[in-house]
Design a protein around this motif. Structure first.
Motif, PDB file in Angstrom:
ATOM      1  N   GLY A  36       0.842  -1.191   0.000  1.00  0.00           N
ATOM      2  CA  GLY A  36       0.000   0.000   0.000  1.00  0.00           C
ATOM      3  C   GLY A  36       0.876   1.240   0.000  1.00  0.00           C
ATOM      4  N   PRO A  37       0.268   2.405   0.170  1.00  0.00           N
ATOM      5  CA  PRO A  37       1.020   3.659   0.028  1.00  0.00           C
ATOM      6  C   PRO A  37       2.019   3.922   1.149  1.00  0.00           C
ATOM      7  N   GLY A  38       1.887   3.289   2.290  1.00  0.00           N
ATOM      8  CA  GLY A  38       2.902   3.484   3.328  1.00  0.00           C
ATOM      9  C   GLY A  38       2.384   3.366   4.745  1.00  0.00           C
TER      10      GLY A  38
ATOM     11  N   SER B 278       6.467  -4.836  -2.577  1.00  0.00           N
ATOM     12  CA  SER B 278       6.431  -3.663  -3.451  1.00  0.00           C
ATOM     13  C   SER B 278       5.619  -2.608  -2.731  1.00  0.00           C
ATOM     14  N   SER B 279       5.907  -1.333  -2.983  1.00  0.00           N
ATOM     15  CA  SER B 279       4.995  -0.313  -2.467  1.00  0.00           C
ATOM     16  C   SER B 279       3.718  -0.370  -3.306  1.00  0.00           C
ATOM     17  N   GLY B 280       2.632   0.131  -2.756  1.00  0.00           N
ATOM     18  CA  GLY B 280       1.377   0.136  -3.507  1.00  0.00           C
ATOM     19  C   GLY B 280       0.941  -1.273  -3.832  1.00  0.00           C
ATOM     20  N   ASP B 281       0.734  -1.524  -5.101  1.00  0.00           N
ATOM     21  CA  ASP B 281       0.329  -2.848  -5.576  1.00  0.00           C
ATOM     22  C   ASP B 281       1.509  -3.496  -6.298  1.00  0.00           C
ATOM     23  N   PRO B 282       1.781  -4.783  -6.001  1.00  0.00           N
ATOM     24  CA  PRO B 282       2.957  -5.412  -6.613  1.00  0.00           C
ATOM     25  C   PRO B 282       2.794  -5.620  -8.113  1.00  0.00           C
TER      26      PRO B 282
ATOM     27  N   TYR C 101       3.530  -1.554 -11.834  1.00  0.00           N
ATOM     28  CA  TYR C 101       4.934  -1.092 -11.840  1.00  0.00           C
ATOM     29  C   TYR C 101       5.684  -1.646 -10.626  1.00  0.00           C
ATOM     30  N   GLY C 102       5.317  -2.857 -10.213  1.00  0.00           N
ATOM     31  CA  GLY C 102       5.944  -3.460  -9.038  1.00  0.00           C
ATOM     32  C   GLY C 102       6.740  -4.695  -9.437  1.00  0.00           C
ATOM     33  N   MET C 103       6.909  -5.611  -8.485  1.00  0.00           N
ATOM     34  CA  MET C 103       7.796  -6.756  -8.681  1.00  0.00           C
ATOM     35  C   MET C 103       7.077  -8.008  -9.185  1.00  0.00           C
TER      36      MET C 103
ATOM     37  N   VAL D 125      -3.676   9.514 -14.960  1.00  0.00           N
ATOM     38  CA  VAL D 125      -2.894   9.411 -13.726  1.00  0.00           C
ATOM     39  C   VAL D 125      -1.449   9.169 -14.135  1.00  0.00           C
ATOM     40  N   LEU D 126      -0.560  10.045 -13.711  1.00  0.00           N
ATOM     41  CA  LEU D 126       0.855   9.909 -14.096  1.00  0.00           C
ATOM     42  C   LEU D 126       1.684   9.436 -12.910  1.00  0.00           C
ATOM     43  N   TYR D 127       2.329   8.253 -13.104  1.00  0.00           N
ATOM     44  CA  TYR D 127       3.280   7.730 -12.125  1.00  0.00           C
ATOM     45  C   TYR D 127       4.688   8.112 -12.587  1.00  0.00           C
ATOM     46  N   ASN D 128       5.641   8.050 -11.685  1.00  0.00           N
ATOM     47  CA  ASN D 128       7.037   8.390 -12.008  1.00  0.00           C
ATOM     48  C   ASN D 128       7.113   9.689 -12.812  1.00  0.00           C
TER      49      ASN D 128
ATOM     50  N   ILE E 124      -1.821  17.252  -7.641  1.00  0.00           N
ATOM     51  CA  ILE E 124      -0.465  16.715  -7.448  1.00  0.00           C
ATOM     52  C   ILE E 124      -0.394  16.267  -5.989  1.00  0.00           C
ATOM     53  N   VAL E 125      -0.202  14.986  -5.766  1.00  0.00           N
ATOM     54  CA  VAL E 125      -0.188  14.479  -4.387  1.00  0.00           C
ATOM     55  C   VAL E 125       1.175  13.874  -4.093  1.00  0.00           C
ATOM     56  N   ARG E 126       1.773  14.354  -3.028  1.00  0.00           N
ATOM     57  CA  ARG E 126       3.098  13.862  -2.624  1.00  0.00           C
ATOM     58  C   ARG E 126       2.927  13.016  -1.367  1.00  0.00           C
ATOM     59  N   ASN E 127       3.545  11.846  -1.349  1.00  0.00           N
ATOM     60  CA  ASN E 127       3.462  10.949  -0.184  1.00  0.00           C
ATOM     61  C   ASN E 127       2.030  10.706   0.265  1.00  0.00           C
ATOM     62  N   ALA E 128       1.177  10.346  -0.673  1.00  0.00           N
ATOM     63  CA  ALA E 128      -0.223  10.058  -0.365  1.00  0.00           C
ATOM     64  C   ALA E 128      -0.329   8.964   0.690  1.00  0.00           C
ATOM     65  N   CYS E 129      -1.167   9.190   1.681  1.00  0.00           N
ATOM     66  CA  CYS E 129      -1.470   8.171   2.696  1.00  0.00           C
ATOM     67  C   CYS E 129      -0.228   7.635   3.400  1.00  0.00           C
ATOM     68  N   ARG E 130       0.715   8.524   3.630  1.00  0.00           N
ATOM     69  CA  ARG E 130       1.845   8.194   4.513  1.00  0.00           C
ATOM     70  C   ARG E 130       2.339   9.502   5.119  1.00  0.00           C
ATOM     71  N   GLY E 131       3.324   9.424   5.986  1.00  0.00           N
ATOM     72  CA  GLY E 131       3.815  10.624   6.661  1.00  0.00           C
ATOM     73  C   GLY E 131       4.230  11.696   5.656  1.00  0.00           C
TER      74      GLY E 131
ATOM     75  N   ASP F  60       7.732  15.648  -8.092  1.00  0.00           N
ATOM     76  CA  ASP F  60       8.969  14.874  -7.953  1.00  0.00           C
ATOM     77  C   ASP F  60       8.627  13.386  -7.936  1.00  0.00           C
ATOM     78  N   MET F  61       9.626  12.553  -7.641  1.00  0.00           N
ATOM     79  CA  MET F  61       9.383  11.107  -7.763  1.00  0.00           C
ATOM     80  C   MET F  61       8.482  10.551  -6.655  1.00  0.00           C
ATOM     81  N   PHE F  62       8.156  11.375  -5.660  1.00  0.00           N
ATOM     82  CA  PHE F  62       7.239  10.919  -4.617  1.00  0.00           C
ATOM     83  C   PHE F  62       5.812  11.407  -4.872  1.00  0.00           C
ATOM     84  N   THR F  63       5.586  11.968  -6.046  1.00  0.00           N
ATOM     85  CA  THR F  63       4.244  12.488  -6.346  1.00  0.00           C
ATOM     86  C   THR F  63       3.548  11.661  -7.414  1.00  0.00           C
ATOM     87  N   THR F  64       2.233  11.695  -7.346  1.00  0.00           N
ATOM     88  CA  THR F  64       1.370  11.180  -8.406  1.00  0.00           C
ATOM     89  C   THR F  64       0.544  12.369  -8.898  1.00  0.00           C
ATOM     90  N   VAL F  65       0.421  12.477 -10.215  1.00  0.00           N
ATOM     91  CA  VAL F  65      -0.275  13.618 -10.812  1.00  0.00           C
ATOM     92  C   VAL F  65      -1.553  13.105 -11.472  1.00  0.00           C
TER      93      VAL F  65
HETATM   94  N1  SAH Z   1       3.759  -0.246  -7.180  1.00  0.00           N
HETATM   95  C1  SAH Z   1       3.548   1.160  -6.872  1.00  0.00           C
HETATM   96  C2  SAH Z   1       4.074   2.104  -7.948  1.00  0.00           C
HETATM   97  C3  SAH Z   1       5.559   2.101  -8.134  1.00  0.00           C
HETATM   98  S1  SAH Z   1       6.085   3.278  -9.332  1.00  0.00           S
HETATM   99  C4  SAH Z   1       2.055   1.419  -6.626  1.00  0.00           C
HETATM  100  O1  SAH Z   1       1.226   0.547  -6.949  1.00  0.00           O
HETATM  101  O2  SAH Z   1       1.706   2.479  -6.095  1.00  0.00           O
HETATM  102  C5  SAH Z   1       6.635   4.598  -8.282  1.00  0.00           C
HETATM  103  C6  SAH Z   1       5.754   5.825  -8.462  1.00  0.00           C
HETATM  104  O3  SAH Z   1       4.504   5.603  -7.819  1.00  0.00           O
HETATM  105  C7  SAH Z   1       6.274   7.096  -7.821  1.00  0.00           C
HETATM  106  O4  SAH Z   1       7.205   7.772  -8.662  1.00  0.00           O
HETATM  107  C8  SAH Z   1       5.004   7.898  -7.653  1.00  0.00           C
HETATM  108  O5  SAH Z   1       4.605   8.488  -8.880  1.00  0.00           O
HETATM  109  C9  SAH Z   1       4.006   6.810  -7.316  1.00  0.00           C
HETATM  110  N2  SAH Z   1       3.775   6.665  -5.855  1.00  0.00           N
HETATM  111  C10 SAH Z   1       4.002   5.545  -5.125  1.00  0.00           C
HETATM  112  N3  SAH Z   1       3.611   5.725  -3.847  1.00  0.00           N
HETATM  113  C11 SAH Z   1       3.129   6.983  -3.773  1.00  0.00           C
HETATM  114  C12 SAH Z   1       2.555   7.771  -2.707  1.00  0.00           C
HETATM  115  N4  SAH Z   1       2.403   7.264  -1.467  1.00  0.00           N
HETATM  116  N5  SAH Z   1       2.166   9.039  -2.982  1.00  0.00           N
HETATM  117  C13 SAH Z   1       2.298   9.555  -4.231  1.00  0.00           C
HETATM  118  N6  SAH Z   1       2.809   8.846  -5.261  1.00  0.00           N
HETATM  119  C14 SAH Z   1       3.227   7.593  -5.043  1.00  0.00           C
END
Ligand code: SAH
Length: 235
Positions: A5-7, A74-78, A81-83, A151-154, A183-190, A208-213
């Motif tokens: 999940g997100p963190g 994996s963060s989020g869903d495996p 863009y995960g493992m 939705v833009l990742y990375n 633009i959400v940075r560190n969604a659902c985590r500290g 940045d790389m911690f954001t989703t747009v």
């Molecule tokens: N497997 C992950 C995605 C990995 S790709 C998932 O399902 O969420 C990495 C990209 O995901 C980051 O560059 C960012 O765009 C996004 N991301 C992952 N966690 C995030 C979070 N908590 N808040 C905002 N963007 C996040």
């Protein structure tokens, strides 16, 4: 394959938690293992840096082949863009693999912003490490011409600062400059933070790389400080 999940711990699925507790070995990218530090005691931990996905997957498969229960995190869903993909490719038929889903960044960011994904949407990664940039542009064009919410990742990282600006220019060929953007940075985590702006106004410095747009479709509005894509109900 365990999605963290997100963190924040409350967004980790109970099934994922149970799998982590049951695992003898945990394999993952260093900074994701920080989310589950308290669960790592008494376990073999295999960690490596960001661009070492193949090494991590190989290590996981090799250890699993010895009969151990391995959780690859994996963060989020495996499977987004995960493992999960690389592990399934390497595991073959002999090693049973379970994929445990997690809340992906798109869900987490959308919830922070309001309800931007109430209608058809696409997810596009702006990372060209494994995907040709021309393919990414083609998909952005399709998202624009199809009037999808995008939705833009990375969206930005070292070496590809310009990508988000190029993506914005491509989408502006199809979408109005007033189209809402979240633009959400560190969604659902500290240290979560979010910005609501428009396609015409958005600043690449906020990305940045911690954001989703999330970029709206032609119906998306900003109401009471939230982003809403109407489903189409008559009220
Ligand atoms: N497997 C992950 C995605 C990995 S790709 C998932 O399902 O969420 C990495 C990209 O995901 C980051 O560059 C960012 O765009 C996004 N991301 C992952 N966690 C995030 C979070 N908590 N808040 C905002 N963007 C996040």
């Amino acid at each position: 394959m365990v999605g963290l999940g997100p963190g924040a711990r409350e967004y980790l699925a109970p099934r994922a938690l149970a799998a982590l507790q049951a695992a003898e070995v945990i394999v993952g990218y260093k900074s994701y293992l920080n989310f589950i530090q308290d669960l790592l005691a008494d376990k073999q931990v295999v960690s490596s840096g960001m661009k070492k996905e193949v090494d991590r997957a190989r290590a996981a498969v090799e250890i699993a082949a010895t009969g151990k229960t391995v959780a690859v995190v994996s963060s989020g869903d495996p499977g987004i863009y995960g493992m999960a993909g690389i592990v399934l490719e390497l595991a073959g038929e002999s090693i049973p693999v379970e994929v445990i889903p997690g809340i992906t960044a798109a869900n987490a960011a959308a919830a922070v912003l309001g309800a931007p994904l109430m209608h058809d949407f696409v997810v596009i990664s702006l990372s060209d490490l494994l995907t040709p940039w021309e393919t990414i542009i083609k998909r952005l064009e399709a998202a624009g011409s199809g009037d999808f919410v995008a939705v833009l990742y990375n969206p930005r990282s070292q070496g590809r600062e310009a990508h988000i600006e190029t993506a914005r220019q491509v989408l502006l060929r199809y979408k109005h400059p007033d189209t809402p953007v979240g633009i959400v940075r560190n969604a659902c985590r500290g240290e979560q933070s979010s910005i609501i702006t428009t396609l015409g106004q958005m600043a690449k410095e906020d990305v940045d790389m911690f954001t989703t747009v999330i970029i709206g479709n032609s119906q998306t509005r900003i109401i009471h400080g939230r982003i809403l894509t109407p489903r189409g109900y008559r009220l």
